[in-house]
Structures are given as C-alpha cells and as structure tokens.
Design a protein around this motif. Structure first.
Motif, short mmCIF file in Angstrom:
data_model
loop_
_atom_site.label_atom_id
_atom_site.label_comp_id
_atom_site.label_asym_id
_atom_site.label_seq_id
_atom_site.Cartn_x
_atom_site.Cartn_y
_atom_site.Cartn_z
N ALA A 166 0.99 -1.37 0.09
CA ALA A 166 -0.23 -0.35 -0.13
C ALA A 166 1.15 1.39 -0.11
N GLU A 167 1.93 1.19 1.18
CA GLU A 167 3.04 2.63 0.68
C GLU A 167 2.87 2.45 -0.05
N HIS A 168 3.27 2.08 -1.48
CA HIS A 168 3.93 2.33 -2.68
C HIS A 168 2.93 2.37 -4.39
N VAL A 169 2.52 2.31 -3.75
CA VAL A 169 1.05 3.35 -3.93
C VAL A 169 0.13 4.40 -3.86
N VAL A 170 0.57 4.89 -2.50
CA VAL A 170 0.02 6.18 -2.40
C VAL A 170 0.81 7.34 -3.00
N GLY A 171 0.51 8.06 -3.73
CA GLY A 171 1.19 9.70 -4.18
C GLY A 171 1.57 8.97 -5.39
N ARG A 172 0.33 7.83 -5.74
CA ARG A 172 1.42 7.45 -7.34
C ARG A 172 0.23 7.46 -8.60
N THR A 173 -0.41 6.91 -9.75
CA THR A 173 -0.98 7.38 -10.13
C THR A 173 -1.45 5.57 -11.37
#
Length: 283
Positions: A200-207
């Motif tokens: 999840a932390e690798h997804v937040v802040g990305r599109t």
C-alpha cells in the motif's frame, strides 16, 4: 487573537502593582491625565488576553492584568516577588534570558512552555513589545494560552489515527484518488494492496499510469469518468492482472465524494472485493 497595544509613554507615571486586592495599582494622576489613565487602567486590567509588563534588566513583573493572574494562579503578593523566569520551567529559563538579552522575541509571536502556580506546564504564544514604563525601558508581553488548541489537535490526530486504523483493517479494499491531480492515490488500504499484489505504501502518491499496464489504466480511468459523470455510485465486476501476473476477478464500487454545494467533486472513493473464488465455485 486580536492584540491591543498601548503607548505607555502617555501613561507612565500612573501604572504599578496594587499591594492590596487587585493586580492594578491606584493611579497617581495629574488633572490633565486623569481621563486617559482611567481608560488605560480599565482596558489593561480587564482585557481578556493575559498581559504583563516587566523590567528587562531585573526581569521582575511591573504590572500584571486580571486575565494573567487568573490563568497562572499567582496572587498579587507573589507577583511582586517574582520574575518572568519563575513562570517558566528550568529548561526554558536560559532560553528566556537569551531572548531578553538579544531582544529576539520582540514584535513577533514566540512559542514557550510556561508554569502555573499549581506546577502545571502548558504551551503559550507570547508577543513582546518594548515600551516605556514609569520613565524607563520595559517590555509588554501578551499571552495566548494554547491548551485548548493543542487539545483539539490531539483529539483530531487521535480520531484520524482511529479512522486510519479502521480503514487499514477492513477486509475489503478501500482507495481514494485525487482527480485534480491526475488520479493520484491519496489513500490505499492494506486489503487493496493484497488484491493488486502491491504494498500500500508504494501506491499512495502515484497514479494508475505509474502502476498498471496501459490497457488496465485506460479501463480504470473510464470507470472513474463514469463515476464522476453519474454523480452516484457505480458498481461493476472486472478482471485484472495482479503485479505477479495472476488474474483476479474484482467487484468494485466507485463514486465521487460529495462536496459542499456549489463545488465540483475532487475525490473518488473506491471499494473493491476479490470475488475470484466465488466465481470459480459458481462456474
């Protein structure tokens, strides 16, 4: 906070500490200064913001208003024996001495820890200004108690932490996109990460474009567009490839989050559930 500052040079012969009941001394006035000094004493004594004037050389209190006396809990007799260091815990006193010596906290708000008569410490903002008092240099301090503000912030932080914990532990995937930032993920819970095979932390802040193949990204964006145009929840099932190449069937609901009247929606809420096993049994 509204700060009312006074020109002490007009009233300097007339201000001191009352040695009886009040923090304000009787005024010694000439006939010409009687009216304005009465006005000043009344405004200073009853102003809701805690205030005092102190001697920058001795650091002794020269005059303290009623709001300050009530907030800190010291009596008039105590204030006459005290300096501004006495309302600070040990670890703040050297900093205060340096600030007074260098006049580094004049004409601006500074954050301090102060000490009440009860021994309780609390955070304040103080605004200092150099003035004239009884013909000599002095410093006026105006104080804002930050206790209620800090308590509200802690409560907000605790509430946010609780909500984050609830969302992270839901058995279904929950995500939120900022559609004004090209669909940037601003929330993506752990269940969502399990569904798509990403942390999840690798997804937040990305599109989507940075995370999924072009075909999958196009499908997601078409769903997002429909949800915004419908202005209601849309529900559908879709097949997607996880990051590890495994195909999964998802049941997803999307909708634009409501906003105050007259404002266009900005955020998209999505809830996804992996129904692959259910569909396999049905087949």
């Amino acid at each position: 906070m509204i700060l009312i500052l006074f020109n002490f040079s007009r009233y300097t012969p007339d201000i001191g500490i009352n040695r009886a009941r009040s923090s304000m001394a009787p005024l010694q006035k000439t006939e010409q200064t009687e009216a304005p000094n009465d006005d000043f004493r009344s405004l200073f004594a009853t102003h809701p913001s805690p205030m005092w004037v102190y001697d920058p050389a001795s650091l002794r209190f020269l005059i303290v208003n009623e709001a300050a006396a009530a907030l800190y809990g010291y009596g008039a007799d105590e204030y006459r024996r005290m300096t501004v260091l006495d309302i600070r815990p040990e670890q703040e006193r050297e900093r205060m001495i340096d600030a007074v010596s260098g006049r580094t906290d004049m004409e601006k708000a500074e954050r301090w820890i102060h000490l009440k008569a009860s021994g309780e410490t609390f955070e304040v903002l103080t605004y200092g200004r150099e003035v004239r008092f009884e013909g000599r240099a002095a410093i006026l301090a105006i104080v804002q108690d930050r206790s209620e503000v800090n308590a509200a912030r802690r409560q907000m932080s605790d509430t946010r932490s609780l909500l984050d914990s609830i969302v992270d532990n839901l058995p279904v995937g929950v995500f939120v996109k900022d559609m004004e930032a090209d669909g940037l993920y601003v929330l993506f819970n752990e269940a969502c990460g399990d569904i798509v095979g990403m942390r999840a932390e690798h997804v937040v802040g990305r599109t989507d474009r940075a995370l999924f193949p072009a075909g999958q990204t196009d499908a997601f964006r078409e769903q997002d567009r429909r949800a915004f145009e419908t202005n209601a929840a849309i529900s559908f099932e879709e097949t997607m490839l996880r990051a590890d190449g495994v195909s999964r069937i998802l049941r997803t609901v999307k909708r634009a989050l409501p906003t105050p009247e007259g404002h266009a929606p900005r955020y998209l809420l999505g809830i996804s559930q992996d129904v692959t096993e259910e569909r396999t049994v049905e087949a």
